[in-house]
Design a protein around this motif. Structure first.
Motif, short mmCIF file in Angstrom:
data_model
loop_
_atom_site.label_atom_id
_atom_site.label_comp_id
_atom_site.label_asym_id
_atom_site.label_seq_id
_atom_site.Cartn_x
_atom_site.Cartn_y
_atom_site.Cartn_z
N ALA A 1 0.83 -1.21 0.00
CA ALA A 1 0.00 0.00 0.00
C ALA A 1 0.86 1.25 0.00
N SER A 2 0.41 2.26 -0.71
CA SER A 2 1.05 3.58 -0.56
C SER A 2 -0.06 4.62 -0.52
N TYR A 3 0.14 5.60 0.33
CA TYR A 3 -0.88 6.62 0.57
C TYR A 3 -0.31 7.98 0.19
N GLN A 4 -0.92 8.61 -0.81
CA GLN A 4 -0.40 9.89 -1.29
C GLN A 4 -1.58 10.82 -1.60
N PRO A 5 -1.36 12.15 -1.45
CA PRO A 5 -2.38 13.08 -1.94
C PRO A 5 -2.60 12.83 -3.43
N GLU B 1 3.23 7.20 -11.06
CA GLU B 1 2.91 6.05 -11.89
C GLU B 1 3.48 4.75 -11.31
N ALA B 2 4.71 4.84 -10.79
CA ALA B 2 5.36 3.61 -10.29
C ALA B 2 4.58 3.01 -9.12
N SER B 3 4.15 3.86 -8.15
CA SER B 3 3.45 3.27 -7.00
C SER B 3 2.05 2.80 -7.36
N MET B 4 1.39 3.51 -8.30
CA MET B 4 0.08 3.03 -8.79
C MET B 4 0.22 1.65 -9.42
N THR B 5 1.20 1.53 -10.31
CA THR B 5 1.39 0.26 -11.04
C THR B 5 1.70 -0.86 -10.07
N ILE C 1 -10.94 -16.15 -0.54
CA ILE C 1 -11.17 -15.03 0.39
C ILE C 1 -10.22 -13.91 0.02
N ASN C 2 -10.78 -12.75 -0.31
CA ASN C 2 -9.96 -11.62 -0.71
C ASN C 2 -9.95 -10.57 0.40
N LEU C 3 -8.77 -10.01 0.67
CA LEU C 3 -8.70 -8.95 1.66
C LEU C 3 -8.99 -7.62 0.99
N SER C 4 -10.19 -7.10 1.28
CA SER C 4 -10.52 -5.74 0.86
C SER C 4 -10.23 -4.85 2.05
N SER C 5 -11.09 -3.88 2.34
CA SER C 5 -10.82 -2.95 3.44
C SER C 5 -12.05 -2.09 3.67
N ALA C 6 -12.15 -1.53 4.89
CA ALA C 6 -13.17 -0.51 5.13
C ALA C 6 -12.96 0.66 4.17
N ALA C 7 -11.74 0.78 3.65
CA ALA C 7 -11.44 1.84 2.68
C ALA C 7 -12.19 1.63 1.36
N ALA C 8 -12.76 0.45 1.16
CA ALA C 8 -13.61 0.23 -0.02
C ALA C 8 -14.94 0.94 0.14
N ILE C 9 -15.27 1.28 1.38
CA ILE C 9 -16.58 1.86 1.70
C ILE C 9 -16.44 3.34 2.07
N HIS C 10 -15.45 3.64 2.94
CA HIS C 10 -15.21 5.03 3.35
C HIS C 10 -14.40 5.78 2.32
N MET D 1 -5.88 8.78 0.34
CA MET D 1 -6.00 7.33 0.16
C MET D 1 -6.78 6.98 -1.10
N SER D 2 -6.80 7.90 -2.08
CA SER D 2 -7.62 7.66 -3.28
C SER D 2 -7.26 6.35 -3.96
N ALA D 3 -5.97 6.14 -4.17
CA ALA D 3 -5.55 4.94 -4.90
C ALA D 3 -5.89 3.69 -4.10
N TYR D 4 -5.62 3.73 -2.78
CA TYR D 4 -5.90 2.56 -1.93
C TYR D 4 -7.41 2.28 -1.88
N CYS D 5 -8.22 3.36 -1.73
CA CYS D 5 -9.68 3.18 -1.70
C CYS D 5 -10.16 2.57 -3.03
N ALA D 6 -9.60 3.04 -4.14
CA ALA D 6 -9.98 2.50 -5.45
C ALA D 6 -9.57 1.04 -5.56
N LEU D 7 -8.38 0.72 -5.07
CA LEU D 7 -7.89 -0.66 -5.10
C LEU D 7 -8.83 -1.58 -4.35
N LYS D 8 -9.19 -1.17 -3.13
CA LYS D 8 -9.98 -2.06 -2.28
C LYS D 8 -11.45 -2.13 -2.73
N ALA D 9 -11.97 -1.04 -3.33
CA ALA D 9 -13.30 -1.11 -3.93
C ALA D 9 -13.24 -2.05 -5.14
N GLY D 10 -12.14 -2.02 -5.86
CA GLY D 10 -11.94 -2.95 -6.98
C GLY D 10 -11.94 -4.39 -6.50
#
Ligand code: NAD
Length: 255
Positions: free
Chosen positions: A98-102, A108-112, A142-151, A156-165
């Motif tokens: 995980a990486s958390y950025q504004p 691109e590297a951390s997204m990829t 069993i896949n590990l998503s996150s409360a970040a899929a909901i909140h 945490m845009s990229a992480y929230c998108a990842l976990k909603a995915g």
């Protein structure tokens, strides 16, 4: 830990199993009677983690694999069946980088990296395990998503998108694989006390976050392992496609 042997005779695979939630899941599955293949990208960490788990009596086996590499995941899954003497019937897709950025600073590297491990890696794992689950006659993924899929959370845009995915992938795969008696579910942990999460917050933020949780504390990795064991076992035989919140009430309270 004395537990019911709900997974006796099963071959289970847990990715990112060297530490944190993945490691607790591996231990719990082994305690419930499964043979557990522990996959991690970090060879030193997985060797040490598995040595410690074995010393504690757990039936676990180390595999150094980068889950973002499709061919390597397929090769590992075949080796696991040969090594452990039976088809994989339980797969936990837990690995993360995980990486958390504004949002304006996301590079691109951390997204990829994040998506190739946390989303592509799940698809490679499922692809590789499903033929074995079909031969076994059933399976639980069993896949590990996150409360970040909901909140929504700042930085945490990229992480929230990842976990909603991950949640979306879980629902689609659950429908597609149901005819093969393969169930697919996701866990949405909230604030869990792992090296990654505790190290992320300063003391004041940690205290404020803890206070805002309805249950008033961070969850423990072992508590996620209990949820995973339920989803892996026949106790959840009529449960598929869910995103199961295990977050001390943070989602319902909106904290
Ligand atoms: N800790 C929390 O509070 C929390 C909250 C919500 C969701 N989650 C989710 O739970 C899961 C586990 O979280 P954690 O805090 O235990 O993570 P962690 O960072 O402690 O452990 C992740 C493990 O994955 C491994 N890994 C990284 N890249 C890999 C790759 N390419 N191939 C194989 N293994 C790789 C790491 O070496 C590490 O051992 C993650 O999916 C995370 O997003 C955690």
């Amino acid at each position: 830990m004395a537990v019911i042997q709900r997974l006796a005779g099963s071959v289970a695979v847990v990715t990112g199993a060297a530490r944190g939630i993945g490691r607790s899941i591996a231990e719990r599955f082994a305690a419930e009677g499964a043979q557990v293949a522990c996959l991690d990208i970090n060879p030193k960490r997985i060797a040490e983690g598995v040595a410690e788990m074995r010393a504690a009596g757990y039936n676990v086996h180390p595999y150094t694999v980068d889950v973002s590499r499709r061919d390597d995941v397929h090769a590992a899954m075949q080796k696991i069946e040969a090594d452990l003497g039976g088809p994989v019937s339980i797969l936990v897709n837990n690995a993360v980088a995980a990486s958390y950025q504004p949002i304006e600073e996301i590079d691109e590297a951390s997204m990829t990296k994040m998506f190739s491990i946390g989303l592509n890696g799940i698809i490679w794992g499922i692809q590789a395990a499903v033929p074995q689950m079909k031969r076994h006659g059933s399976g639980s993924i069993i896949n590990l998503s996150s409360a970040a899929a909901i909140h929504g959370s700042a930085n945490m845009s990229a992480y929230c998108a990842l976990k909603a995915g991950v949640a979306g992938l879980t629902r689609a795969a659950a429908v597609e694989l149901a005819p093969h008696r393969i169930r697919v579910n996701a866990i949405a942990p909230g604030m869990i006390a792992t090296p990654a999460s505790i190290g992320f917050f300063d003391k004041a933020t940690l205290e404020a976050r803890t206070k805002a949780l309805p249950l008033g504390r961070f969850g423990e990795p072992e508590e996620m392992a209990g949820v995973a064991a339920f989803l892996a076992s026949a106790d959840s035989s009529y449960v598929t496609g869910v995103l199961l919140s295990a977050d001390g009430g943070s989602t319902i309270a909106g904290t």
